[in-house]
Motif scaffolding. Structure first.
Motif, PDB file in Angstrom:
ATOM      1  N   VAL A 548      -7.876   2.359   0.953  1.00  0.00           N
ATOM      2  CA  VAL A 548      -7.288   2.579   2.077  1.00  0.00           C
ATOM      3  C   VAL A 548      -8.014   3.854   2.696  1.00  0.00           C
ATOM      4  O   VAL A 548      -7.862   3.976   4.056  1.00  0.00           O
ATOM      5  CB  VAL A 548      -6.018   1.923   2.239  1.00  0.00           C
ATOM      6  CG1 VAL A 548      -5.585   0.705   1.934  1.00  0.00           C
ATOM      7  CG2 VAL A 548      -5.130   3.144   1.646  1.00  0.00           C
ATOM      8  N   GLU A 569      -0.350   3.770  -1.729  1.00  0.00           N
ATOM      9  CA  GLU A 569       0.421   3.889  -0.371  1.00  0.00           C
ATOM     10  C   GLU A 569       1.661   4.423  -0.687  1.00  0.00           C
ATOM     11  O   GLU A 569       2.290   5.141   0.176  1.00  0.00           O
ATOM     12  CB  GLU A 569       0.274   2.543   0.452  1.00  0.00           C
ATOM     13  CG  GLU A 569      -1.331   2.229   0.852  1.00  0.00           C
ATOM     14  CD  GLU A 569      -1.365   0.941   1.604  1.00  0.00           C
ATOM     15  OE1 GLU A 569      -1.466   0.775   2.774  1.00  0.00           O
ATOM     16  OE2 GLU A 569      -1.249  -0.071   0.607  1.00  0.00           O
ATOM     17  N   LYS A 602      -4.854   0.809  -1.902  1.00  0.00           N
ATOM     18  CA  LYS A 602      -3.855  -0.217  -1.421  1.00  0.00           C
ATOM     19  C   LYS A 602      -2.775  -0.548  -2.286  1.00  0.00           C
ATOM     20  O   LYS A 602      -3.258  -0.552  -3.523  1.00  0.00           O
ATOM     21  CB  LYS A 602      -4.329  -1.486  -0.943  1.00  0.00           C
ATOM     22  CG  LYS A 602      -3.635  -2.340  -0.039  1.00  0.00           C
ATOM     23  CD  LYS A 602      -4.399  -3.712   0.341  1.00  0.00           C
ATOM     24  CE  LYS A 602      -3.529  -4.710   1.081  1.00  0.00           C
ATOM     25  NZ  LYS A 602      -3.050  -4.001   2.202  1.00  0.00           N
TER      26      LYS A 602
END
Length: 803
Positions: A548, A569, A602
């Motif tokens: 990401v 994350e 992610k």
């Protein structure tokens, strides 16, 4: 008098064979379910009780929390503790607490390649353990001396099963095993296989002195975690006194780490009642135990309700018998004893059949539960005692109301032919039918929700690709590690192979925590303990884990192997970054390595969906830290690719057995206990609805017989078979509808509690209850229609000829 009661009871059973059959079958299934559930519950409650001193064995729970300087820390909750901890706490306990008789520590299980002659086996679940093991745990040593078996370095005690693999029925003592193509271990003992109801399981025990030779420094640090610590209290010693001294103990030994603390937990609580993480073996669920106990009681109650319903419904048939006997001077109490004895007699017949049914069903239930129940239990006096109590309880529970009800008939009304069942009694029968189906429908709906959740778990997007992923387990073999890149390239050249990667572990396997300092948005360094994956350059793209922010490790950047880290994350949020991109370029220090964060992946579910995604760091793993090779295979090429890779493996790593598994299969094993729970629940739900329908079938048959003349009149007046079915069945269907309305909120309440164990769970949709309601109505309709249609097809001349 007792003999007279038995004679009347026998006559009534034979005279009304159909209703006797329904009652006996219902009670048989109900009692069999109770026995099966009781055996399962007993097995769960017996975990670790084979240890003769289990009531005096405790284990140390430890917490490792990050605390900033000057920060006040709250007392840990039960979930903050873990069983897996550091080594120094064991000797310190023995030195500081006179209440402690013995301390035993063991390490996380390892997998080693054992070789004897031409036999080479990659043996799983071998643990390094202290020489005091046989003083604390009741493990039976078949060969060797328990005082010395685990003292010398390179000593190994094998279980009976493993010893037979290598040495057959010959004496194993003193034999030498080659380990991982390097070390030589001497077999110093053979221990009986650990009982199935043990949380601590193993295939072999290695002396702890061997582990000290491997990694002596790990035994010195309070911050290094890889040990389980158990201790045995002296006779009459109290754990409360030790618990009160914990603060002073920590101040003496580890005052520099305010985030570290310990607690003590009874071994008896380890399997069912512990909330600590990092358990040494499987854990059970006390809530599931309570639930299955409730299900057993529910099924038995449903069977007893059948008996009560049919007995009171058939009151007209026995009304004249009661009236005549009362007219002859028989007391109501005598009649009650007679009817109660009939109930107990039926219960005895059902109990006899239940024992046979339970014996036949035990393999099925063992397979569904994943727990092996010892068949010898059927020859124990304990089972005989419990069966006697269950028989008596069931007989009284099923017969007490019918006995009281039938004994209250007034002889004047009965003998004049004016006796009719009261509306109150009819209402009671309806209430009992509603009660039966409410419980049955709740179980069916609960089963549907369980399987919906299991399907959701299997189909949930984990954030990485697990299908067609072959995992080769080389367990850190030195030669494989040395040639890892060339081996990967050789495998990648095989037909059907898409990509190849290497790592320390794969999703679903154990991951260590790593003390990690990372830069916060304000520039200050913050210490936390996220999990760590050690991987190579190809791991992230091979498993198709999305990025990401930033980039993946790359061979084009020389510093990526020593000064780079990728986080997920959740780790970015842990260090204060609302946007993953903001973490790129920030500094970190972890396990002797310093550098910068180069990417954020992610969040992906590298653990069971029971838990939310935890903070994770990924860093390049040097070859000496790798244990697994992951191979992505094209769909439709699995068999041929495995065969090709197997041939290649014999060439590139002839010293190492070709061991593999598929990532999706191993990952899904995390939900094995949930699957077993669903299978057992579905079995008992089906039996519950069957028993309820059995009673409904009997009531429908009786109702059709009682209304046979009414049916005949309707047919003469032109009613169709459909009209007759509606006439008889509408009352029963209304009762089932009421049961559905009651069951829905009850099921939602219970199943919401069960779903709380999952971080990712389905919402209970109305569709589940629509399906359950339709199924229940269909089953009830089929049950009622069987006898109603038969009555509707009867020639009305036969039913009206006496009018």
């Amino acid at each position: 008098m007792f003999r007279h009661f038995l004679l009347i009871a026998r006559r009534n059973l034979l005279k009304r064979k159909f209703y006797s059959f329904i009652n006996i079958i219902g009670l048989t299934i109900g009692m069999s379910c109770c026995v099966l559930i009781a055996l399962y519950v007993q097995h769960q409650l017996s975990y670790d009780r084979y240890n003769t001193r289990h009531d005096r064995i405790y284990r140390v729970l430890q917490t490792f929390r990050s605390v900033e300087k000057g920060q006040k820390i709250t007392s840990p909750v039960a979930e903050d503790y873990q069983v897996w901890g550091c080594a120094p706490v064991g000797p310190a306990l023995l030195a500081d607490f006179p209440q402690v008789k013995e301390v035993v520590q063991f390490m996380s299980p390892v997998s080693l390649l054992l070789e004897y002659g031409d036999k080479r086996i990659q043996q799983e679940n071998l643990i390094c353990i202290d020489s005091t093991a046989f003083k604390v745990f009741s493990w039976k040593l078949l060969e060797g001396n328990p005082q010395t078996a685990l003292v010398a370095p390179n000593s190994i005690v094998l279980t009976h099963t493993v010893a037979e693999k290598f040495f057959g029925h010959n004496n194993a003592l003193g034999k030498t095993l080659r380990v991982d193509n390097e070390d030589l271990f001497t077999v110093t003992g053979v221990v009986a296989d650990v009982p199935a109801n043990s949380q601590i399981t193993f295939n072999g025990l290695i002396s702890m002195s061997t582990a000290r030779n491997w990694r002596e420094d790990d035994f010195k640090y309070w911050g290094y975690v890889d040990f389980y610590t158990y201790f045995l209290l002296k006779d009459h010693a109290e754990i409360a006194g030790m618990t009160a001294e914990i603060p002073a103990f920590l101040k003496r030994h580890n005052s520099e780490d305010p985030g570290y603390t310990i607690a003590f937990e009874r071994m008896d609580d380890a399997y069912l009642n512990s909330k600590a993480t990092r358990q040494p073996g499987p854990v059970g669920s006390m809530s599931n135990i309570y639930l299955f106990c409730c299900i057993g009681v529910i099924i038995l109650v449903i069977a007893c309700v059948n008996f009560m319903n049919l007995s009171t419904a058939r009151s007209l048939e026995r009304a004249k018998e009661v009236g005549v006997r009362k007219a002859l001077g028989v007391q109501p109490s005598t009649l009650r004893w007679q009817f109660l004895l009939e109930s107990i007699l039926i219960s005895m017949l059902a109990a006899t059949l239940a024992v046979v049914l339970t014996k036949l069903s035990l393999p099925l239930v063992s397979a569904l539960s994943g727990k092996e129940v010892d068949p010898k239990v059927f020859f124990s006096g304990q089972l005989a005692l419990w069966m006697f109590i269950l028989t008596l309880t069931t007989g009284i529970l099923a017969g007490v109301y019918p006995a009281w009800f039938l004994s209250r008939f007034k002889p004047t009304e009965v003998l004049k032919g004016v006796f009719r069942p009261s509306h109150r009694n009819i209402s009671l029968r309806k209430a009992l039918v509603i009660f039966q189906f409410t419980l049955s429908i709740t179980l069916i709906a609960g089963t549907a929700i369980v399987y919906t959740e299991l399907k959701f778990l299997n189909n949930h997007d984990l954030g990485f690709t697990k299908d067609q992923m072959l995992v080769l387990n080389f367990e850190g073999d030195a030669q494989v590690r040395k040639n890892i890149e060339s081996i990967k390239k050789t495998i990648a050249d095989q037909p059907g192979v898409l990509s190849v990667a290497a790592s320390r572990a794969v999703p679903g396997e154990f991951l260590p925590n790593a003390g990690t300092d990372s830069q916060r948005p304000d520039g200050q360094m913050e210490n936390n303990g996220p999990l760590i994956y050690e991987i190579d350059f190809d791991f992230i793209p091979c498993l198709q884990i999305p990025l990401v922010a930033g980039r993946n490790f790359s061979r084009e950047y020389l510093t990526d192997s020593t000064q780079a880290m990728v986080i997920n994350e959740a780790a970015a949020k842990l260090y204060g970054y609302r946007h993953p991109a903001d973490a790129i370029g920030k500094k970190f220090a972890q396990w002797g390595r310093e550098g910068k964060i180069i990417g954020v992946v992610k969040d992906f579910n590298f653990r069971s969906l029971h838990t939310a995604v935890e903070p994770l760091t990924l860093r390049y793993g040097m070859p000496n830290s790798l244990n697994r090779i992951v191979v992505a295979i094209k769909a439709g090429h699995i068999a041929s690719s495995i065969e090709a890779i197997k041939k290649t493996w014999k060439t590139v790593a002839p010293q190492r057995p070709f061991l593999y598994h598929f990532l999706d299969q191993s990952f899904n094993e995390q939900y094995e206990s949930d699957q077993h729970f669903g299978d057992l629940l579905s079995l008992f739900s089906c039996l519950a609805i069957f028993i309820a329908c059995l009673g409904l079938f009997g009531l429908a048959t009786f109702t059709a017989q009682q209304r046979i003349k009414e049916i005949g009149i309707h047919k003469v007046l032109g009613a169709s078979v459909y009209d007759i079915v509606v006439l008889i069945g509408k009352d029963f269907m209304l009762l089932v509808l009421i049961a559905i309305v009651i069951a829905i909120p009850l099921c939602v309440l219970v199943m919401n509690q069960w779903l709380k164990d999952f971080a990712y769970r389905v919402s209970i949709s109305p569709g589940i209850f629509i399906f359950t309601a339709a199924l229940a109505l269909l089953i009830a309709l089929v049950t009622i229609s069987w006898q109603t249609v038969r009555a509707a097809l009867t020639n009305p001349v036969r039913s009206l000829k006496n009018e």
